[in-house]
Design an enzyme around this catalytic site. Structure first.
Site, short mmCIF file in Angstrom:
data_model
loop_
_atom_site.label_atom_id
_atom_site.label_comp_id
_atom_site.label_asym_id
_atom_site.label_seq_id
_atom_site.Cartn_x
_atom_site.Cartn_y
_atom_site.Cartn_z
N TYR A 283 -11.23 14.37 6.22
CA TYR A 283 -10.26 13.41 5.67
C TYR A 283 -10.71 11.97 5.99
O TYR A 283 -10.81 11.13 5.08
CB TYR A 283 -8.86 13.69 6.24
CG TYR A 283 -7.78 12.80 5.66
CD1 TYR A 283 -7.21 13.08 4.43
CD2 TYR A 283 -7.33 11.68 6.35
CE1 TYR A 283 -6.21 12.28 3.89
CE2 TYR A 283 -6.34 10.87 5.83
CZ TYR A 283 -5.78 11.17 4.59
OH TYR A 283 -4.80 10.36 4.06
N SER B 250 -6.75 4.91 3.47
CA SER B 250 -5.97 5.22 4.67
C SER B 250 -6.48 4.41 5.86
O SER B 250 -7.66 4.04 5.91
CB SER B 250 -6.13 6.71 4.97
OG SER B 250 -5.65 7.01 6.24
N1 LIG Z 1 1.43 10.13 4.08
C1 LIG Z 1 0.69 9.28 4.75
O1 LIG Z 1 1.00 8.90 5.91
C2 LIG Z 1 -0.54 8.74 4.14
C3 LIG Z 1 -1.02 9.16 2.92
N2 LIG Z 1 -2.16 8.61 2.39
C4 LIG Z 1 -2.67 9.02 1.11
O2 LIG Z 1 -1.67 8.88 0.13
C5 LIG Z 1 -1.95 9.71 -0.98
C6 LIG Z 1 -0.69 10.42 -1.40
O3 LIG Z 1 -0.31 11.31 -0.37
P1 LIG Z 1 1.21 11.53 0.08
O4 LIG Z 1 2.12 10.96 -0.91
O5 LIG Z 1 1.30 11.12 1.49
O6 LIG Z 1 1.28 13.12 0.13
P2 LIG Z 1 1.84 14.18 -0.94
O7 LIG Z 1 1.30 15.49 -0.48
O8 LIG Z 1 3.27 14.01 -1.13
O9 LIG Z 1 1.12 13.73 -2.27
C7 LIG Z 1 -0.17 14.12 -2.62
C8 LIG Z 1 -0.20 14.24 -4.11
O10 LIG Z 1 -1.55 14.57 -4.49
C9 LIG Z 1 -1.48 15.72 -5.32
N3 LIG Z 1 -2.68 16.53 -5.27
C10 LIG Z 1 -3.21 17.15 -4.20
N4 LIG Z 1 -4.30 17.84 -4.56
C11 LIG Z 1 -4.45 17.64 -5.89
C12 LIG Z 1 -5.37 18.10 -6.85
N5 LIG Z 1 -6.36 18.91 -6.52
N6 LIG Z 1 -5.25 17.69 -8.13
C13 LIG Z 1 -4.23 16.87 -8.49
N7 LIG Z 1 -3.30 16.42 -7.63
C14 LIG Z 1 -3.42 16.81 -6.35
C15 LIG Z 1 -0.27 16.50 -4.82
O11 LIG Z 1 0.13 17.45 -5.77
P3 LIG Z 1 0.88 18.80 -5.32
O12 LIG Z 1 2.32 18.46 -5.22
O13 LIG Z 1 0.57 19.73 -6.45
O14 LIG Z 1 0.29 19.21 -4.02
C16 LIG Z 1 0.70 15.36 -4.62
O15 LIG Z 1 1.27 14.99 -5.83
C17 LIG Z 1 -3.07 10.64 -0.52
O16 LIG Z 1 -4.29 10.20 -1.06
C18 LIG Z 1 -3.08 10.45 0.98
O17 LIG Z 1 -4.36 10.69 1.52
C19 LIG Z 1 -2.85 7.62 3.06
C20 LIG Z 1 -2.40 7.17 4.26
C21 LIG Z 1 -1.22 7.67 4.90
C1 LIG Z 2 5.48 9.85 18.74
C2 LIG Z 2 4.78 10.22 17.50
C3 LIG Z 2 4.56 9.09 16.56
C4 LIG Z 2 3.58 11.10 17.78
C5 LIG Z 2 2.78 11.50 16.57
C6 LIG Z 2 1.32 11.66 16.93
C7 LIG Z 2 0.42 11.90 15.71
C8 LIG Z 2 0.78 13.22 15.06
C9 LIG Z 2 0.46 10.73 14.70
C10 LIG Z 2 0.06 9.40 15.37
C11 LIG Z 2 -0.62 8.57 14.31
C12 LIG Z 2 -0.39 9.34 13.03
C13 LIG Z 2 -1.16 9.04 11.79
C14 LIG Z 2 -1.37 10.03 10.84
C15 LIG Z 2 -0.91 11.43 11.08
C16 LIG Z 2 -0.01 11.63 12.29
C17 LIG Z 2 -0.48 10.80 13.48
C18 LIG Z 2 -1.89 11.23 13.87
C19 LIG Z 2 -2.21 9.77 9.62
C20 LIG Z 2 -3.61 10.18 9.96
C21 LIG Z 2 -1.72 10.58 8.41
C22 LIG Z 2 -2.57 10.39 7.18
C23 LIG Z 2 -3.19 9.07 7.05
O1 LIG Z 2 -3.83 8.83 6.03
C24 LIG Z 2 -3.10 8.02 8.07
C25 LIG Z 2 -2.14 8.30 9.19
C26 LIG Z 2 -2.43 7.40 10.38
C27 LIG Z 2 -1.50 7.62 11.54
#
Ligand SMILES: NC(=O)C1=CN([C@@H]2O[C@H](COP(=O)(O)OP(=O)(O)OC[C@H]3O[C@@H](n4cnc5c(N)ncnc54)[C@H](OP(=O)(O)O)[C@@H]3O)[C@@H](O)[C@H]2O)C=CC1
Ligand SMILES: CC(C)CCC[C@@H](C)[C@H]1CC[C@H]2C3=C(CC[C@]12C)[C@@]1(C)CCC(=O)C[C@@H]1CC3
Length: 343
Positions: free
Chosen positions: A208, A186
Site C-alpha cells: 500500500y 495517502s
Molecule cells: N480511509 C482513509 O483513511 C484513507 C483512504 N485513502 C484512499 O482513499 C481512496 C478511497 O478509499 P476509502 O474511501 O477510504 O475506502 P472505501 O473502501 O470506502 O472506498 C474504496 C473504493 O474503491 C473501490 N474499489 C476497490 N477496488 C476496486 C476495483 N478493483 N475496481 C474498482 N473499484 C474498486 C471500492 O469499491 P467496492 O465498494 O466495490 O469495494 C470503493 O468504492 C483509496 O484510494 C484509499 O487508498 C487515502 C488515505 C487515507
Molecule cells: C488511538 C488510535 C488512533 C490508534 C490507531 C492506531 C493505528 C491503527 C492508526 C494510526 C495511524 C493510522 C493511519 C492509517 C490506518 C490506521 C492507523 C495506522 C492509514 C494508513 C489508513 C490509510 C491511509 O491511506 C493513511 C492512514 C494514515 C494513518
C-alpha cells in the site's frame, strides 16, 4: 456528451456542463466527493466508475435522492483487471466526447495487519505525531497476484488507473480547455517502501505504501508528459478517514469507541479528517481551481483543525525524479504488453 446539447432548467448549455468521472465512487471518500460536487455544481455530467453494479446503483440512488434531476451515470470497471479497464474505456469513448475531471480514487489495502510492538514503542518516541498521522511502519499487508500475473495492490491503486488515462487520452487532452486528473494518494506513501527495481512491490510487505508513493511519482511525470497537451495531474491526501478501508484495519465499533481519543489527537495533527465529507475537502477544492495554477510537485491535503474546521494544506512532495522517470518507462513497457494482449 454525445447526445444533443440540452440544459437543466434552461440554465446551462452542454458546452458549459463539466464531465466528471470518479473511480471507487460507491462508498467512502469517492461517494462523499460526488455528493459535494453535485451540491456545488448540480449541472455536472457525473459518471460513477465502480466494480459492483449493485453498489454503484445504491450510490446513484443516494445521490439522486439528495440531488433530484442530476445527471448521474454508471460505468462498470474493475481497475484490478486490465481487460475490464480496456472494455470500460471503450464504453466511455462511446458515451462522451470529453472528460474535464478524472478522479482516480479507487484503492485497496488488503489484509492489513497492525504491528503493535512498533505502535507501543512509537508511542514513547519523538516520532509519535508522525506515527499517528502517517501510520508509518505500523501496517503490513498481504498482496496477491491477478490473472495477468500482476500484483493486486499495484494494479488496483496504480496500473489500472494508468491504463484508463492512456486509453482516454483523446477525451482528456484539449490544450484550449485543460482537464484535470486527481489521484487519491495517502500520507502513508513512503519512498523507502518503493523500490524502482521492484515497482509492483512483489517482495515487500508494504504494497500500500509503495503503491501510493508510486502514484505520487506517476503524477509528477504525467505533468511533464501531458501539460502541453492540456492535461494536468494532482495528488491529494484525504487524511485518516473512517471508511470501509479503515474498518478493515480495526472494527467499526472500536473506531467509534476511540473517537474521543481521535478528536484529542486532532489537536496535534490536522490529518484526522475522520469523516468522508471532510476527507473529500482537497478533492473538492481542486475542482474549483484552474489546472494551470496548480503546482505539480505539491500534495494537496484535506485537513481538519482541532475545532473541526476544514481546510486544504499544500505540502511540497519529496519525490525522487529519477525514480519517477524510471517508473514511467516501466509502466509504458507493461502497457505495451497489455495492449498486445487485450487491444
Ligand atoms: N480511509 C482513509 O483513511 C484513507 C483512504 N485513502 C484512499 O482513499 C481512496 C478511497 O478509499 P476509502 O474511501 O477510504 O475506502 P472505501 O473502501 O470506502 O472506498 C474504496 C473504493 O474503491 C473501490 N474499489 C476497490 N477496488 C476496486 C476495483 N478493483 N475496481 C474498482 N473499484 C474498486 C471500492 O469499491 P467496492 O465498494 O466495490 O469495494 C470503493 O468504492 C483509496 O484510494 C484509499 O487508498 C487515502 C488515505 C487515507
Ligand atoms: C488511538 C488510535 C488512533 C490508534 C490507531 C492506531 C493505528 C491503527 C492508526 C494510526 C495511524 C493510522 C493511519 C492509517 C490506518 C490506521 C492507523 C495506522 C492509514 C494508513 C489508513 C490509510 C491511509 O491511506 C493513511 C492512514 C494514515 C494513518
Amino acid at each position: 456528451m454525445k447526445e444533443a446539447a440540452w440544459s437543466v432548467k434552461g440554465r446551462w448549455t452542454d458546452a458549459e456542463r463539466k464531465v466528471v468521472m470518479v473511480t471507487g465512487a460507491n462508498s467512502g471518500i469517492g461517494l462523499a466527493l460526488c455528493t459535494r460536487l453535485l451540491a456545488r455544481e448540480p449541472s455536472l455530467h457525473l459518471c460513477l466508475a465502480c466494480r459492483s453494479t449493485v453498489r454503484a446503483e445504491g450510490a446513484r440512488r443516494e445521490l439522486l435522492a439528495a440531488h433530484p434531476g442530476a445527471d448521474v451515470a454508471l460505468l462498470r470497471v474493475d481497475v484490478s483487471d486490465v481487460e475490464s479497464v480496456y472494455r470500460a474505456a471503450q464504453q466511455i469513448k462511446q458515451r462522451y466526447t470529453r472528460l474535464d475531471y478524472l478522479y482516480l480514487n479507487a484503492g485497496i489495502m488488503p489484509n492489513p495487519r497492525i504491528n503493535w510492538s512498533a505502535y507501543f514503542s512509537g508511542l514513547f518516541s519523538r516520532n509519535v505525531v508522525r506515527m499517528f498521522s502517517t501510520g508509518e511502519g505500523l501496517l503490513t499487508q498481504e498482496d496477491s497476484v491477478n490473472e495477468d500475473g500482476l500484483q493486486h495492490v499495484f494494479t488496483t491503486n496504480v496500473f489500472g488507473h494508468f491504463i484508463l488515462i492512456r486509453q482516454l487520452e483523446d477525451l482528456l487532452c484539449h490544450p484550449d480547455t485543460p482537464s484535470q486528473l486527481v489521484w487519491t494518494s495517502s500520507s502513508n506513501a513512503r519512498a523507502s517502501a518503493f523500490n524502482a527495481s521492484d515497482p509492483q512491490h512483489k517482495k515487500g510487505c508494504e504494497p500500500y505504501s509503495s503503491s501510493k508513493y508510486a502514484v505520487d511519482l506517476l503524477s509528477v511525470v504525467l505533468n511533464q508528459q501531458y501539460n502541453e497537451k492540456g492535461l494536468y495531474s494532482s495528488v491529494v491526501c484525504p487524511g485518516l478517514v473512517m471508511t470501509n478501508m479503515t474498518y478493515n484495519i480495526l472494527p467499526a465499533f472500536f473506531w467509534t469507541l476511540i473517537l474521543p481519543i481521535m478528536w484529542l489527537i486532532r489537536m496535534f495533527t490536522n490529518t484526522y479528517t475522520l469523516s468522508p465529507k471532510n476527507g473529500a475537502e482537497a478533492l473538492v477544492w481542486l475542482f474549483g481551481k484552474k489546472p494551470v495554477s496548480l503546482d505539480p510537485l505539491v500534495k494537496y491535503k484535506s485537513s481538519t483543525s482541532g475545532m473541526g474546521k476544514n481546510y486544504v494544506q499544500a505540502d511540497k512532495m519529496n519525490v525522487n525524479l529519477e525514480d519517477a522517470e524510471r517508473f514511467f518507462e516501466y509502466l509504458i513497457k507493461l502497457e505495451a504488453e497489455m495492449n498486445e494482449k487485450y487491444k
